[in-house]
Scaffold this motif. Sequence first.
Motif, PDB file in Angstrom:
ATOM      1  N   ASP A 179     -13.801  -8.041 -16.423  1.00  0.00           N
ATOM      2  CA  ASP A 179     -13.062  -9.339 -16.582  1.00  0.00           C
ATOM      3  C   ASP A 179     -12.841  -9.850 -15.269  1.00  0.00           C
ATOM      4  OD1 ASP A 179     -12.670  -9.571 -19.284  1.00  0.00           O
ATOM      5  OD2 ASP A 179     -10.618  -9.484 -19.433  1.00  0.00           O
ATOM      6  N   GLY A 209     -21.507 -11.448 -10.452  1.00  0.00           N
ATOM      7  CA  GLY A 209     -20.288 -12.245 -10.481  1.00  0.00           C
ATOM      8  C   GLY A 209     -19.101 -11.619  -9.536  1.00  0.00           C
ATOM      9  N   LYS A 241     -24.686 -18.719 -15.968  1.00  0.00           N
ATOM     10  CA  LYS A 241     -24.376 -18.069 -17.471  1.00  0.00           C
ATOM     11  C   LYS A 241     -23.559 -16.966 -17.437  1.00  0.00           C
ATOM     12  CE  LYS A 241     -27.149 -20.812 -19.940  1.00  0.00           C
ATOM     13  NZ  LYS A 241     -26.814 -21.353 -21.317  1.00  0.00           N
ATOM     14  N   ARG A 242     -22.405 -17.005 -18.427  1.00  0.00           N
ATOM     15  CA  ARG A 242     -21.791 -15.559 -18.611  1.00  0.00           C
ATOM     16  C   ARG A 242     -22.569 -14.823 -19.275  1.00  0.00           C
ATOM     17  NH1 ARG A 242     -15.986 -15.693 -21.869  1.00  0.00           N
ATOM     18  NH2 ARG A 242     -16.459 -14.056 -22.885  1.00  0.00           N
ATOM     19  N   HIS A 245     -19.838 -10.147 -20.220  1.00  0.00           N
ATOM     20  CA  HIS A 245     -18.628 -10.054 -19.549  1.00  0.00           C
ATOM     21  C   HIS A 245     -18.005 -11.429 -19.090  1.00  0.00           C
ATOM     22  CE1 HIS A 245     -19.427  -5.336 -18.976  1.00  0.00           C
ATOM     23  NE2 HIS A 245     -18.952  -5.490 -19.950  1.00  0.00           N
ATOM     24  N   ALA A 246     -16.702 -11.419 -19.111  1.00  0.00           N
ATOM     25  CA  ALA A 246     -16.113 -12.716 -18.783  1.00  0.00           C
ATOM     26  C   ALA A 246     -16.401 -12.915 -17.278  1.00  0.00           C
ATOM     27  CB  ALA A 246     -14.506 -12.940 -19.205  1.00  0.00           C
ATOM     28  N   ILE A 249     -20.793 -13.713 -13.912  1.00  0.00           N
ATOM     29  CA  ILE A 249     -21.344 -15.046 -13.881  1.00  0.00           C
ATOM     30  C   ILE A 249     -21.454 -15.252 -12.483  1.00  0.00           C
ATOM     31  CG2 ILE A 249     -19.003 -16.111 -14.065  1.00  0.00           C
ATOM     32  CD1 ILE A 249     -20.660 -18.547 -15.709  1.00  0.00           C
ATOM     33  N   SER A 251     -21.655 -18.224  -9.990  1.00  0.00           N
ATOM     34  CA  SER A 251     -21.202 -19.534 -10.154  1.00  0.00           C
ATOM     35  C   SER A 251     -21.080 -19.943  -8.636  1.00  0.00           C
ATOM     36  CB  SER A 251     -19.751 -19.692 -10.409  1.00  0.00           C
ATOM     37  OG  SER A 251     -18.806 -18.597  -9.966  1.00  0.00           O
TER      38      SER A 251
ATOM     39  N   SER B 189     -10.773 -22.889 -16.551  1.00  0.00           N
ATOM     40  CA  SER B 189     -11.137 -21.784 -15.417  1.00  0.00           C
ATOM     41  C   SER B 189     -11.551 -22.740 -13.962  1.00  0.00           C
ATOM     42  CB  SER B 189     -12.333 -21.246 -15.963  1.00  0.00           C
ATOM     43  OG  SER B 189     -13.236 -21.980 -16.478  1.00  0.00           O
ATOM     44  N   ASP B 214     -11.500 -21.435 -20.204  1.00  0.00           N
ATOM     45  CA  ASP B 214     -11.495 -19.981 -20.537  1.00  0.00           C
ATOM     46  C   ASP B 214     -11.668 -19.714 -22.009  1.00  0.00           C
ATOM     47  OD1 ASP B 214     -10.906 -17.373 -20.809  1.00  0.00           O
ATOM     48  OD2 ASP B 214      -9.167 -17.284 -19.906  1.00  0.00           O
ATOM     49  N   ASP B 215     -12.870 -19.267 -22.283  1.00  0.00           N
ATOM     50  CA  ASP B 215     -13.182 -19.092 -23.818  1.00  0.00           C
ATOM     51  C   ASP B 215     -12.097 -18.283 -24.458  1.00  0.00           C
ATOM     52  OD1 ASP B 215     -15.638 -20.592 -23.661  1.00  0.00           O
ATOM     53  OD2 ASP B 215     -16.790 -19.111 -22.730  1.00  0.00           O
ATOM     54  N   SER B 246     -23.245 -11.882 -27.825  1.00  0.00           N
ATOM     55  CA  SER B 246     -23.482 -12.610 -26.737  1.00  0.00           C
ATOM     56  C   SER B 246     -24.993 -12.611 -26.351  1.00  0.00           C
ATOM     57  CB  SER B 246     -22.838 -11.598 -25.587  1.00  0.00           C
ATOM     58  OG  SER B 246     -21.470 -11.480 -25.673  1.00  0.00           O
TER      59      SER B 246
END
Lengths: 288, 383
Positions: A179, A209, A241-242, A245-246, A249, A251, B189, B214-215, B246
Amino acid sequence: MLIDRETRLLVQGITGREGSFHTQQMVEYGTNVVGGVTPGGRGKTVAGAPVFDTVAEAIAETGANASIIYVPARFAPDAIFEAVDNGIPFVVCITEGIPVNDMVPVFAHVKAKGARLLGPNCPGLITPGQAKVGIMPGFIHAPGPVGLVSRSGTLTYEVVDALTRAGLGQTTAVGIGGDPVIGTSFVDALELFQADPATEAIVLIGEIGGTDEEDAARFIQERVTKPTVGFIAGRTAPPGKRMGHAGAIISGGAGTAAEKVAALEAAGVRVAESPFQVPDLLRSAMGR
Amino acid sequence: MDVHEYQAAELLARHGIPTNAGRVATTPDEAAAAARDLGADSGTVAIKAQVHTGGRGKAGGIKLARSPEDAAEQAGAILGMDIRGHTVNRVLVVPGVDIGQEFYLGVVLDRPNRRILVMASAEGGVDIEEVARERPEKIVRRLADPALGFHAYQARELGFALGVPADKVAGFAGVATRLYKTYVAEDASLAEINPLVLTKGGDWLALDAKMSFDDNALFRHPGLEDLRDPAEENATEVEARRGGISFVKLDGTIGCIVNGAGLAMATMDAVKLHGGEPANFLDVGGGASADQVAKAFALVTADPNVRAILINIFGGITRGDVVAQGIRDALGRVEVTVPIVVRLAGTNADEGKRLLAEAGMTAVDTMDEAAAQVVAAAGGQDS
């Protein structure tokens, strides 16, 4: 490190499907599970462990000094507060899917209480041959000199399995979680491994990430004297793209595998291109 | 989850931030009507492509129009345009604004500090990532207190640091404070205003808005789900998400089915290392039951580019024999015509391999071996 056979573990959410299953698994591994908490569950037992209504009551009756959390995402932050407010010094949160904005105040509160949180969204940790506080398969691990820290679950098992087959056992394997806001960072784990006399070498498994790996590289450069080998997953991951895992990514062009590999290599870490190369790199880094 | 500019602007307006209210149009005629209502007969309007990507201006997706007819023409050119792989299905028509000064204002999570960060820059209206890279000193930042939030004095500090005229700092601070509150209240987010303008008339106005959510928090914001634009999402990814998988579509030829996100990424990397190109990222999630495996096969084989499939399962709590049975059952339900390479390790892997052998399939021991085999099965290295 962090846990051993003396650890007195409490399981929050012990009567749930996940909680009861993994309590059984942990007890079978030899973990000293002293009790569990499920509001309204007092009087029950799970895998021989007594269930209590509150953490306060559980601590009073069992002397628990660590906790693992299996409660659903919307109740997990409250469970962490309950644990640290009652003086539990080490809390492991397995729960996946906690909103990030909920974790921001939780992180600050845990710090203010002087407690340590591992996770959330992590597989937990294991000190092979002594205690397993998590959901990993115990049998792939073996006691030994390698400290391992990772943001992933099954990928960690992959590397642990390769290490064990190569005769390289582990002091402790720590899954810090995938996370964006996690309690224990790579740097925190590296600090513990550097200070742990039983740990002779370190394996760090990162992924795309954030900048935790870059922070780890800086820390290794400045403070870690033990041989360290790394692996970074997601060299082929596209930006924006995620990846499951949150926190995984890329970015704004930041958080790529290439940057992380470069930062680690600049800090003297040998970075494997594939998990199966980790044991060989580690052996040569350890001079064995 | 991402939303369009006009949706983000509506949310900001609902939280008390002054925005440049306009109208959405899906045809040139609607754009002309909107332009007329917004005063294009006597002034200018802006026609803005609504797509979930940046770089709209550079791509020609934002144009000024000086009359309703002009607006229709501009909208006609923008609608249907492809911007970085996103097709423009609607435009936002907004009144022209006499811009005095442009600023950047954004709220994000600061991952290293585990706190919410409010940042601002006097270099508004340009790509903020470029500013961050090349002139980082031009961005000023304040971290919100995790328990107490973002203080008014912090917002004022940002304003003064940017050189906002003293009599306009209170207005700037009000926007910054509200943007932070919007971010928290909506579980965003990202909440970004770029540019935030000070008009020649001395008013603050959010001229553009960008928000992501946030999903993991969508469950407590049922209204946000309505803002989802199916046209902006990959249909296969949406279907996967509903099935607890996913999935991210890529451009290669090797379909990947893996348990665990980290291992799934490592598997893609291994395919690449052996000269292949992954067709997708796919994490089947916990369990890897026949149902999940069947869904995964359906997702992967829907891609016509897939020439071979690599299944990589490391059994932990998930047992290898259950996964193998799942693969067998799934193959009874979904027709797979391309070669499949299975790698099975961990809990009950031997039992799993025996089950696969009975069905005429061979499972290999290592991920590396599996990656090499699947690349060969797909017809060798991609050029």
